[in-house]
Design an enzyme around this catalytic site. Structure first.
Site, PDB file in Angstrom:
ATOM      1  N   SER A  50       1.099  -1.139   0.096  1.00  0.00           N
ATOM      2  CA  SER A  50      -0.034  -0.084  -0.026  1.00  0.00           C
ATOM      3  C   SER A  50       0.724   1.338  -0.113  1.00  0.00           C
ATOM      4  CB  SER A  50      -1.074  -0.031   1.242  1.00  0.00           C
ATOM      5  OG  SER A  50      -0.199   0.221   2.160  1.00  0.00           O
ATOM      6  N   HIS A  61      -2.773  -6.167   2.912  1.00  0.00           N
ATOM      7  CA  HIS A  61      -1.889  -7.219   3.367  1.00  0.00           C
ATOM      8  C   HIS A  61      -2.476  -8.367   3.786  1.00  0.00           C
ATOM      9  CE1 HIS A  61       0.791  -3.762   5.161  1.00  0.00           C
ATOM     10  NE2 HIS A  61       0.685  -3.697   3.976  1.00  0.00           N
ATOM     11  N   GLU A  92      -4.186  -2.468   9.548  1.00  0.00           N
ATOM     12  CA  GLU A  92      -3.336  -3.024  10.598  1.00  0.00           C
ATOM     13  C   GLU A  92      -4.197  -2.693  11.901  1.00  0.00           C
ATOM     14  OE1 GLU A  92       0.605  -1.556  10.297  1.00  0.00           O
ATOM     15  OE2 GLU A  92       0.554  -1.853   8.049  1.00  0.00           O
ATOM     16  N   GLU A 134       2.182  -9.442   7.146  1.00  0.00           N
ATOM     17  CA  GLU A 134       3.079  -8.886   8.555  1.00  0.00           C
ATOM     18  C   GLU A 134       2.862  -9.692   9.648  1.00  0.00           C
ATOM     19  OE1 GLU A 134       2.487  -4.497   8.948  1.00  0.00           O
ATOM     20  OE2 GLU A 134       3.562  -4.132   6.617  1.00  0.00           O
ATOM     21  N   ASP A 148      -3.392   1.305  11.727  1.00  0.00           N
ATOM     22  CA  ASP A 148      -2.816   1.835  10.462  1.00  0.00           C
ATOM     23  C   ASP A 148      -4.025   1.686   9.428  1.00  0.00           C
ATOM     24  OD1 ASP A 148      -1.942   2.855   8.008  1.00  0.00           O
ATOM     25  OD2 ASP A 148      -0.162   1.198   7.905  1.00  0.00           O
ATOM     26  N   GLU A 163      -2.794   5.750  12.213  1.00  0.00           N
ATOM     27  CA  GLU A 163      -1.740   6.049  11.035  1.00  0.00           C
ATOM     28  C   GLU A 163      -2.842   6.030   9.774  1.00  0.00           C
ATOM     29  OE1 GLU A 163       1.437   3.435  10.820  1.00  0.00           O
ATOM     30  OE2 GLU A 163       1.723   3.537   8.830  1.00  0.00           O
ATOM     31  N   ASP A 222       2.157   8.508   7.122  1.00  0.00           N
ATOM     32  CA  ASP A 222       2.925   7.352   6.541  1.00  0.00           C
ATOM     33  C   ASP A 222       2.741   7.837   4.681  1.00  0.00           C
ATOM     34  OD1 ASP A 222       4.189   5.356   5.413  1.00  0.00           O
ATOM     35  OD2 ASP A 222       2.615   3.908   5.808  1.00  0.00           O
ATOM     36  N   LYS A 275      10.584   5.217   6.412  1.00  0.00           N
ATOM     37  CA  LYS A 275      10.743   4.072   5.827  1.00  0.00           C
ATOM     38  C   LYS A 275      11.773   4.544   4.622  1.00  0.00           C
ATOM     39  CE  LYS A 275       6.107   2.154   5.850  1.00  0.00           C
ATOM     40  NZ  LYS A 275       4.519   2.313   5.113  1.00  0.00           N
ATOM     41  N   HIS A 307       9.179  -0.956   8.902  1.00  0.00           N
ATOM     42  CA  HIS A 307       9.443  -2.137   8.043  1.00  0.00           C
ATOM     43  C   HIS A 307       8.438  -1.710   6.716  1.00  0.00           C
ATOM     44  CE1 HIS A 307       6.011  -4.887   9.480  1.00  0.00           C
ATOM     45  NE2 HIS A 307       5.777  -3.655   9.570  1.00  0.00           N
ATOM     46  N   LYS A 333       7.926  -0.189  13.979  1.00  0.00           N
ATOM     47  CA  LYS A 333       7.003  -1.066  13.422  1.00  0.00           C
ATOM     48  C   LYS A 333       7.477  -2.351  12.561  1.00  0.00           C
ATOM     49  CE  LYS A 333       3.164   0.039  11.321  1.00  0.00           C
ATOM     50  NZ  LYS A 333       2.486   0.726  10.217  1.00  0.00           N
TER      51      LYS A 333
END
Ligand code: PGA
Ligand code: ZN
Length: 410
Positions: free
Chosen positions: A42, A152, A161, A202, A238, A281, A308, A333, A361, A385
């Site tokens: 994403s 994910h 998340e 994840e 998230d 997030e 993010d 990131k 990550h 994370k």
């Protein structure tokens, strides 16, 4: 002074079974540094461009190798500038964000080896040259993504998340232990309820037929079995809202609802009154700036509103977020921006603006890469994370931090 002798690159597989690159930098004193590149599912619209793996391998081992041969690898900012000048674009589409980052980070690793320093020590020295090397290390709080949805997994959850977050007052080893306990509690509860315990990219569980509220209820239940929720352990999400933003609204497919930005805000505010959420997030799509600003103004004093996709580790987008007060915390990131120097500039500017720092990550990682663990220590990040406390490519980062923590707390 050591010199760069050669740079080689090969393709390897990541945790999703996709090809990525791994670059090795060798110095004339024999020191080596290797770096594999993670990949997101994403992605933010403004991330550095990934070029195809075969092309990246070719560019790194020919054009970049030729340009950097004989350069001093300890001059990280000079090396990164050479790469930026060679690329000459704003989004690194010429050489590729993946090619450039692999070289930038492998150069730092080879230099750390050459100086016989641990990577986090070397990175800390680059980030804050005047810092006392004997100063106490600040360990990041691990943020455990224990239910996966969005891009994910293949379940029906639209949010990406759902996280358990230990209290920032706890030492790293205790915090890690809590993540493990809550994860296993959750697994038992899901099995008892007849739900699937297969995991997403994840490492979080990804059962079908959950809604946002149900996912939060399960985490509350799993956490409360062993800890005081709202005191020892908190929660976060998230949303990755850009992944389900369509025609100016947000599609919550599992509830067959389409919400505008105001209704999304109201939903979050309602959830805040029910659950001990401290972290949210990407609650909105990155282009929905007005919603970000309004929301952060309303709840920023009691909630981390984390950018993010909004800022993509890029100093330029960070400036906009700071000026317009869009968020009060940011994800870091390195592969979103493409060089170590720009990553440092981003973190420095965010820290100056009083934002919380979360080093992260990607959903596609490689099994042995622990760079983000060292980076989190070097910049004094508040959080890290690295997914759930399972799957080799996730736990390798937590284990690296635990090893350093234990070495410093004998
Ligand atoms: P990605 O997601 O690595 O798949 O982009 C991670 C995140 O959004 O934080
Ligand atoms: Zn995110």
């Amino acid at each position: 002074m050591p010199k760069i002798k050669s740079i080689t690159c090969q393709k390897i597989l990541n945790s999703r079974g996709d090809w990525t690159i791994e670059t090795k930098v060798t110095l004339d004193d024999g020191s080596e540094g290797s770096q594999a590149i993670p990949d997101g599912a994403s992605k933010g619209e403004n991330e550095a461009v990934y070029i195809p793996v075969e092309r990246a391998v070719d560019i790194v081992s020919t054009a970049i190798n030729d340009a950097l041969e004989g350069e001093d690898p300890t001059e990280q900012f000079v090396i990164d500038q050479i790469l930026l000048d060679m690329d000459g674009t704003t989004n690194k589409k010429h050489l590729g964000g993946n090619s450039i980052l692999s070289v930038s980070l492998a150069v730092a690793k080879a230099s750390a080896k050459s100086k016989k320093m641990e990577l986090y020590e070397y990175l800390a020295h680059l980030y804050t040259p005047k810092k006392d090397p004997s100063a106490k290390l600040k360990f990041p709080v691990p943020v455990f993504n224990i239910i996966n949805g969005g891009l994910h997994s293949h379940n029906s959850l639209s949010f990406q998340e759902f996280m358990a977050i230990p209290s920032p007052t706890l030492p790293f080893d205790k915090a890690l232990e809590m993540g493990v306990v809550v994860y296993h509690n959750l697994k038992e509860i899901l099995i008892k309820d007849g739900l699937d315990v297969d995991v997403g990219d994840e490492g979080g569980f990804a059962p079908n037929n959950l809604t946002v509220s149900k996912a939060l209820q399960y985490i509350s239940k799993a956490a409360s079995q062993s800890y005081k929720l709202g005191e020892q352990l908190f929660m976060g999400m998230d949303v990755a809202a850009g992944s389900f933003y369509m025609h100016n609204s947000y599609l919550i497919k599992e509830e067959k609802k389409t919400l505008d930005s105001n209704k999304m805000s109201q939903m979050y505010i309602d959830l805040l009154t029910t659950y001990p959420l401290i972290y949210l997030e990407d609650p909105f799509y990155e282009g929905d700036a007005e919603a970000w600003a309004k929301f952060t103004k309303a709840v920023g004093s009691r909630l981390m509103v984390v950018g993010d996709d909004l800022v993509v580790t890029n100093p330029k987008f960070l400036k906009n977020a700071v000026d317009r007060k869009l968020a009060n915390a940011v994800i870091v990131k390195p592969n979103q921006v493409g060089t170590l120097s720009e990553t440092f500039e981003f973190v420095r500017n965010a820290q100056k603006a009083g934002m919380k720092i979360i080093v992260s990550h990607r959903s596609g990682e490689t099994g042995e890469d622990t760079f983000i663990a060292d980076l989190s220590l070097a910049v004094g990040a508040d959080f890290i994370k690295s997914g759930a406390p399972v799957r080799g490519e996730r736990v390798v980062k937590y284990n690296r931090l635990l090893q350093i923590f234990n070495a410093h707390n004998k």
